[in-house]
Scaffold this motif. Structure first.
Motif, short mmCIF file in Angstrom:
data_model
loop_
_atom_site.label_atom_id
_atom_site.label_comp_id
_atom_site.label_asym_id
_atom_site.label_seq_id
_atom_site.Cartn_x
_atom_site.Cartn_y
_atom_site.Cartn_z
N ALA A 127 21.32 19.28 45.08
CA ALA A 127 22.26 19.62 46.16
C ALA A 127 23.71 19.59 45.70
O ALA A 127 24.62 19.39 46.51
CB ALA A 127 22.06 18.71 47.36
N ALA A 128 23.96 19.80 44.41
CA ALA A 128 25.34 19.90 43.92
C ALA A 128 25.93 21.23 44.41
O ALA A 128 25.25 22.25 44.41
CB ALA A 128 25.37 19.85 42.40
N GLU A 129 27.18 21.20 44.83
CA GLU A 129 27.85 22.39 45.33
C GLU A 129 28.07 23.37 44.18
O GLU A 129 28.73 23.03 43.20
CB GLU A 129 29.17 22.02 45.97
CG GLU A 129 29.84 23.12 46.75
CD GLU A 129 29.09 23.54 48.01
OE1 GLU A 129 29.19 24.71 48.39
OE2 GLU A 129 28.41 22.68 48.61
N MET A 130 27.52 24.57 44.28
CA MET A 130 27.58 25.57 43.21
C MET A 130 28.64 26.63 43.51
O MET A 130 28.99 26.86 44.68
CB MET A 130 26.22 26.24 43.02
CG MET A 130 25.14 25.29 42.59
SD MET A 130 25.46 24.50 41.03
CE MET A 130 25.16 25.85 39.92
N ALA A 131 29.10 27.29 42.46
CA ALA A 131 30.11 28.33 42.60
C ALA A 131 29.97 29.32 41.47
O ALA A 131 29.44 29.01 40.40
CB ALA A 131 31.51 27.72 42.59
N ILE A 132 30.47 30.53 41.71
CA ILE A 132 30.58 31.55 40.68
C ILE A 132 32.06 31.65 40.34
O ILE A 132 32.90 31.81 41.25
CB ILE A 132 30.03 32.90 41.15
CG1 ILE A 132 28.53 32.80 41.38
CG2 ILE A 132 30.37 34.00 40.16
CD1 ILE A 132 27.92 34.02 42.00
N ILE A 133 32.40 31.56 39.06
CA ILE A 133 33.77 31.78 38.63
C ILE A 133 33.80 33.07 37.85
O ILE A 133 32.94 33.33 36.99
CB ILE A 133 34.33 30.60 37.80
CG1 ILE A 133 35.77 30.88 37.37
CG2 ILE A 133 33.44 30.27 36.64
CD1 ILE A 133 36.46 29.69 36.76
N GLU A 134 34.76 33.95 38.19
CA GLU A 134 34.84 35.26 37.55
C GLU A 134 36.29 35.64 37.32
O GLU A 134 37.19 35.16 37.99
CB GLU A 134 34.13 36.31 38.38
CG GLU A 134 34.69 36.50 39.77
CD GLU A 134 33.86 37.42 40.65
OE1 GLU A 134 32.77 37.79 40.24
OE2 GLU A 134 34.35 37.75 41.74
N LEU A 135 36.48 36.53 36.35
CA LEU A 135 37.81 37.07 36.10
C LEU A 135 38.11 38.11 37.17
O LEU A 135 37.25 38.91 37.51
CB LEU A 135 37.87 37.70 34.70
CG LEU A 135 37.67 36.74 33.54
CD1 LEU A 135 37.61 37.52 32.23
CD2 LEU A 135 38.79 35.72 33.48
N VAL A 136 39.33 38.08 37.68
CA VAL A 136 39.72 39.02 38.74
C VAL A 136 39.89 40.41 38.15
O VAL A 136 40.41 40.58 37.08
CB VAL A 136 41.02 38.56 39.41
CG1 VAL A 136 41.49 39.58 40.43
CG2 VAL A 136 40.81 37.21 40.06
#
Length: 113
Positions: free
Chosen positions: A104-113
């Motif tokens: 249940a760790a909060e996940m995210a996608i990081i991307e170049l703009v």
């Protein structure tokens, strides 16, 4: 020590992890990770891109010393940095994707703009 997250690792392990994640982000344009790691990666990645925008020899050597793959470092200097020439920061975007199934760790996608 405000400003940096320890991420449960020693300083050398943390730096190695961040170098690897920044290299992978520059190579592929996006990665999925936890929100706290994404925030640290964004900080480091934006500093690397800002350094690469200077285009002098010292900046190139700094980029080559941080990025772990030579081909990715060349891509940062030749493709990514010129793309953000007119932009003053804000090169990465973090999109939250919800909790991870296992812990249940909060996940995210990081991307170049």
């Amino acid at each position: 020590m405000p400003g940096t997250r320890k991420l449960g690792r020693t300083s050398d392990h943390r730096m190695a992890m961040l170098r690897a994640m920044v290299t992978y982000l520059m190579e592929n344009g996006r990665i999925e990770t936890t929100v706290t790691r994404a925030k640290e990666v964004r900080s480091v990645a934006e500093k690397i891109i800002t350094t690469a925008k200077r285009e002098d020899l010292h900046a190139k050597r700094q980029v080559f010393s941080f990025i772990t793959k030579e081909t990715v470092a060349k891509k940062v200097l030749d493709d990514i940095a010129p793309r953000y020439r007119e932009r003053n920061g804000g090169y990465c975007r973090i999109i939250r994707t919800g909790p991870r199934r296992g812990d249940a760790a909060e996940m995210a996608i990081i991307e170049l703009v």
